[in-house]
Scaffold this motif. Structure first.
Motif, PDB file in Angstrom:
ATOM      1  N   PHE A 106       0.867  -1.168   0.000  1.00  0.00           N
ATOM      2  CA  PHE A 106       0.000   0.000   0.000  1.00  0.00           C
ATOM      3  C   PHE A 106       0.901   1.214   0.000  1.00  0.00           C
ATOM      4  N   ALA A 107       0.708   2.103  -0.982  1.00  0.00           N
ATOM      5  CA  ALA A 107       1.565   3.275  -1.131  1.00  0.00           C
ATOM      6  C   ALA A 107       0.744   4.543  -0.995  1.00  0.00           C
ATOM      7  N   THR A 108       1.204   5.452  -0.162  1.00  0.00           N
ATOM      8  CA  THR A 108       0.470   6.694   0.081  1.00  0.00           C
ATOM      9  C   THR A 108       1.105   7.918  -0.567  1.00  0.00           C
ATOM     10  N   MET A 109       2.406   7.865  -0.843  1.00  0.00           N
ATOM     11  CA  MET A 109       3.124   9.048  -1.329  1.00  0.00           C
ATOM     12  C   MET A 109       3.671   8.865  -2.736  1.00  0.00           C
ATOM     13  N   PHE A 110       4.367   7.745  -2.958  1.00  0.00           N
ATOM     14  CA  PHE A 110       5.059   7.525  -4.219  1.00  0.00           C
ATOM     15  C   PHE A 110       4.709   6.156  -4.788  1.00  0.00           C
ATOM     16  N   VAL A 111       4.961   5.995  -6.075  1.00  0.00           N
ATOM     17  CA  VAL A 111       4.864   4.681  -6.704  1.00  0.00           C
ATOM     18  C   VAL A 111       5.840   3.748  -5.989  1.00  0.00           C
ATOM     19  N   PRO A 112       5.434   2.514  -5.654  1.00  0.00           N
ATOM     20  CA  PRO A 112       6.350   1.599  -4.973  1.00  0.00           C
ATOM     21  C   PRO A 112       7.660   1.423  -5.743  1.00  0.00           C
ATOM     22  N   GLY A 113       8.746   1.256  -4.994  1.00  0.00           N
ATOM     23  CA  GLY A 113      10.070   1.184  -5.604  1.00  0.00           C
ATOM     24  C   GLY A 113      10.204   0.146  -6.692  1.00  0.00           C
ATOM     25  N   LEU A 114       9.582  -1.019  -6.516  1.00  0.00           N
ATOM     26  CA  LEU A 114       9.689  -2.086  -7.512  1.00  0.00           C
ATOM     27  C   LEU A 114       9.062  -1.696  -8.844  1.00  0.00           C
ATOM     28  N   LEU A 115       8.193  -0.687  -8.846  1.00  0.00           N
ATOM     29  CA  LEU A 115       7.463  -0.300 -10.047  1.00  0.00           C
ATOM     30  C   LEU A 115       7.962   1.003 -10.659  1.00  0.00           C
ATOM     31  N   GLN A 116       8.999   1.592 -10.104  1.00  0.00           N
ATOM     32  CA  GLN A 116       9.438   2.914 -10.548  1.00  0.00           C
ATOM     33  C   GLN A 116      10.278   2.860 -11.827  1.00  0.00           C
ATOM     34  N   THR A 117      10.085   3.852 -12.679  1.00  0.00           N
ATOM     35  CA  THR A 117      10.963   4.043 -13.823  1.00  0.00           C
ATOM     36  C   THR A 117      12.222   4.766 -13.367  1.00  0.00           C
ATOM     37  N   ALA A 118      13.233   4.803 -14.239  1.00  0.00           N
ATOM     38  CA  ALA A 118      14.493   5.452 -13.877  1.00  0.00           C
ATOM     39  C   ALA A 118      14.292   6.941 -13.605  1.00  0.00           C
ATOM     40  N   ALA A 119      13.521   7.607 -14.458  1.00  0.00           N
ATOM     41  CA  ALA A 119      13.333   9.050 -14.295  1.00  0.00           C
ATOM     42  C   ALA A 119      12.550   9.365 -13.026  1.00  0.00           C
ATOM     43  N   TYR A 120      11.534   8.568 -12.738  1.00  0.00           N
ATOM     44  CA  TYR A 120      10.737   8.774 -11.527  1.00  0.00           C
ATOM     45  C   TYR A 120      11.603   8.511 -10.294  1.00  0.00           C
ATOM     46  N   LEU A 145      16.429   0.320  -9.645  1.00  0.00           N
ATOM     47  CA  LEU A 145      16.124  -0.381 -10.894  1.00  0.00           C
ATOM     48  C   LEU A 145      16.509  -1.853 -10.793  1.00  0.00           C
ATOM     49  N   ASP A 146      17.575  -2.125 -10.052  1.00  0.00           N
ATOM     50  CA  ASP A 146      17.976  -3.515  -9.836  1.00  0.00           C
ATOM     51  C   ASP A 146      16.888  -4.266  -9.080  1.00  0.00           C
ATOM     52  N   ARG A 147      16.297  -3.610  -8.087  1.00  0.00           N
ATOM     53  CA  ARG A 147      15.172  -4.223  -7.381  1.00  0.00           C
ATOM     54  C   ARG A 147      14.025  -4.506  -8.344  1.00  0.00           C
ATOM     55  N   GLY A 148      13.756  -3.577  -9.249  1.00  0.00           N
ATOM     56  CA  GLY A 148      12.639  -3.726 -10.174  1.00  0.00           C
ATOM     57  C   GLY A 148      12.774  -4.910 -11.097  1.00  0.00           C
ATOM     58  N   ARG A 149      14.005  -5.388 -11.304  1.00  0.00           N
ATOM     59  CA  ARG A 149      14.208  -6.549 -12.170  1.00  0.00           C
ATOM     60  C   ARG A 149      13.595  -7.817 -11.585  1.00  0.00           C
ATOM     61  N   LEU A 150      13.217  -7.742 -10.329  1.00  0.00           N
ATOM     62  CA  LEU A 150      12.487  -8.843  -9.702  1.00  0.00           C
ATOM     63  C   LEU A 150      11.251  -9.202 -10.521  1.00  0.00           C
ATOM     64  N   LEU A 151      10.634  -8.201 -11.139  1.00  0.00           N
ATOM     65  CA  LEU A 151       9.409  -8.428 -11.893  1.00  0.00           C
ATOM     66  C   LEU A 151       9.669  -8.877 -13.328  1.00  0.00           C
ATOM     67  N   ASP A 152      10.936  -9.076 -13.689  1.00  0.00           N
ATOM     68  CA  ASP A 152      11.235  -9.633 -15.004  1.00  0.00           C
ATOM     69  C   ASP A 152      10.792 -11.086 -15.097  1.00  0.00           C
ATOM     70  N   HIS A 153      10.750 -11.770 -13.949  1.00  0.00           N
ATOM     71  CA  HIS A 153      10.235 -13.138 -13.945  1.00  0.00           C
ATOM     72  C   HIS A 153       8.755 -13.076 -14.308  1.00  0.00           C
ATOM     73  N   PRO A 154       8.270 -13.986 -15.160  1.00  0.00           N
ATOM     74  CA  PRO A 154       6.887 -13.874 -15.644  1.00  0.00           C
ATOM     75  C   PRO A 154       5.804 -14.058 -14.594  1.00  0.00           C
ATOM     76  N   THR A 155       6.104 -14.765 -13.511  1.00  0.00           N
ATOM     77  CA  THR A 155       5.047 -15.055 -12.534  1.00  0.00           C
ATOM     78  C   THR A 155       5.435 -14.840 -11.083  1.00  0.00           C
ATOM     79  N   LYS A 156       6.704 -14.843 -10.727  1.00  0.00           N
ATOM     80  CA  LYS A 156       7.102 -14.786  -9.327  1.00  0.00           C
ATOM     81  C   LYS A 156       7.915 -13.530  -9.053  1.00  0.00           C
ATOM     82  N   PRO A 157       7.617 -12.861  -7.954  1.00  0.00           N
ATOM     83  CA  PRO A 157       6.541 -13.114  -6.997  1.00  0.00           C
ATOM     84  C   PRO A 157       5.208 -12.567  -7.517  1.00  0.00           C
TER      85      PRO A 157
END
Length: 274
Positions: A106-120, A145-157
């Protein structure tokens, strides 16, 4: 547990766990016996030995005293902690992201870190340290951005987030940055990689007043992480985690449906493009 899906921060802690088990067995102690002497459970010792969890430095130092290892585990723990690009209170949460089966935010201020673009991410980092050296900013953005690569996996987490509407309306980095960021969220939803909901302003006071992350694992109890200015708390007490999960469910129930949320995010992205 499955291996970490970005970088490999688990490797060093696997070595720590292997050494801990070797030293414990050499001392003729069971997990229960070692745990009782440093005031933690046998299950915790087992999680340290299998690199499911990381011990806090004071626990590693207590284990050194009990096992007579001349500070070896403490030095190793300190080295591993210092090698992390994240501050201490956040480092374990990032580590646990990498081995989580499900993540709910749940995010109240910013887009969660895992979902952020480089510019954001850059705009967020600059806001927190407006006079920081460029190298510091670049390192922070690269780590995010390294954290965001977690979502490169098609299903996990499996990832589910509820964003307060203010996250969409707060102009971080300018209109172009916001347009790119919201289109990124839309793309992640469209390829069914994440589920997003928006808690609209019309929903009234939210059940949660700050950021919350809930994580579950294949072979370990769930945890909750919440953060404030320059501080963060990782909760693993079952009653506390259950309370956080119930509160999160209340927020999710008050939010727009995923379909209506996607429509709102698209609309906000179009507004920034004008």
């Amino acid at each position: 547990m499955a291996g970490v899906r970005y970088g490999n921060p688990k490797t060093g802690w696997e070595f720590f766990g292997t050494e801990l088990k070797r030293l414990r067995e050499a001392a003729g102690l069971t997990q229960q016996q070692l745990g009782s002497r440093i005031f933690c459970s046998a299950a915790y010792i087992g999680q340290f030995e299998t690199a499911i969890r990381k011990p806090q430095l004071y626990l590693a130092e207590q284990m050194d005293i009990v096992l007579g290892t001349d500070g070896l585990l403490g030095r190793l723990c300190k080295k591993l902690v210092e090698s992390s690009p994240y501050v201490g209170y956040f480092a374990e949460a990032v580590y646990l992201e990498g081995i989580a089966v499900t993540i709910r935010e749940f995010a109240t201020m910013f887009v969660p870190g895992l979902l952020q673009t480089a510019a954001y991410a850059r705009a967020v980092c600059l806001a927190s340290r407006p006079v920081a050296p460029e190298e510091w900013i670049e390192n922070k953005v690269a780590a995010r951005l390294d954290r965001g690569r977690l979502l490169d996996h098609p299903t996990k987490p499996a990832f589910w987030a509820v964003l307060d509407e203010s996250v969409l309306r707060r102009v971080v980095g300018g209109a172009a940055v916001m347009h790119e960021q919201l289109r990124h969220l839309v793309e992640l939803v469209q390829r069914r990689r994440i589920i997003l909901q928006v808690l609209p302003f019309g929903a009234g006071a939210p059940a949660l007043s700050g950021m919350l992350t809930l994580m579950t694992f294949e072979d370990a109890p769930p945890v909750a992480y919440h953060e404030g200015p320059k501080t963060g708390n990782l909760l693993d007490d079952p009653a506390a985690v259950t309370h956080c999960e119930l509160t999160y469910d209340h927020v999710r129930a008050a939010a727009l449906s995923p379909e209506a949320s996607l429509t709102l995010i698209r609309s906000a992205a179009e507004d920034y493009a004008r």
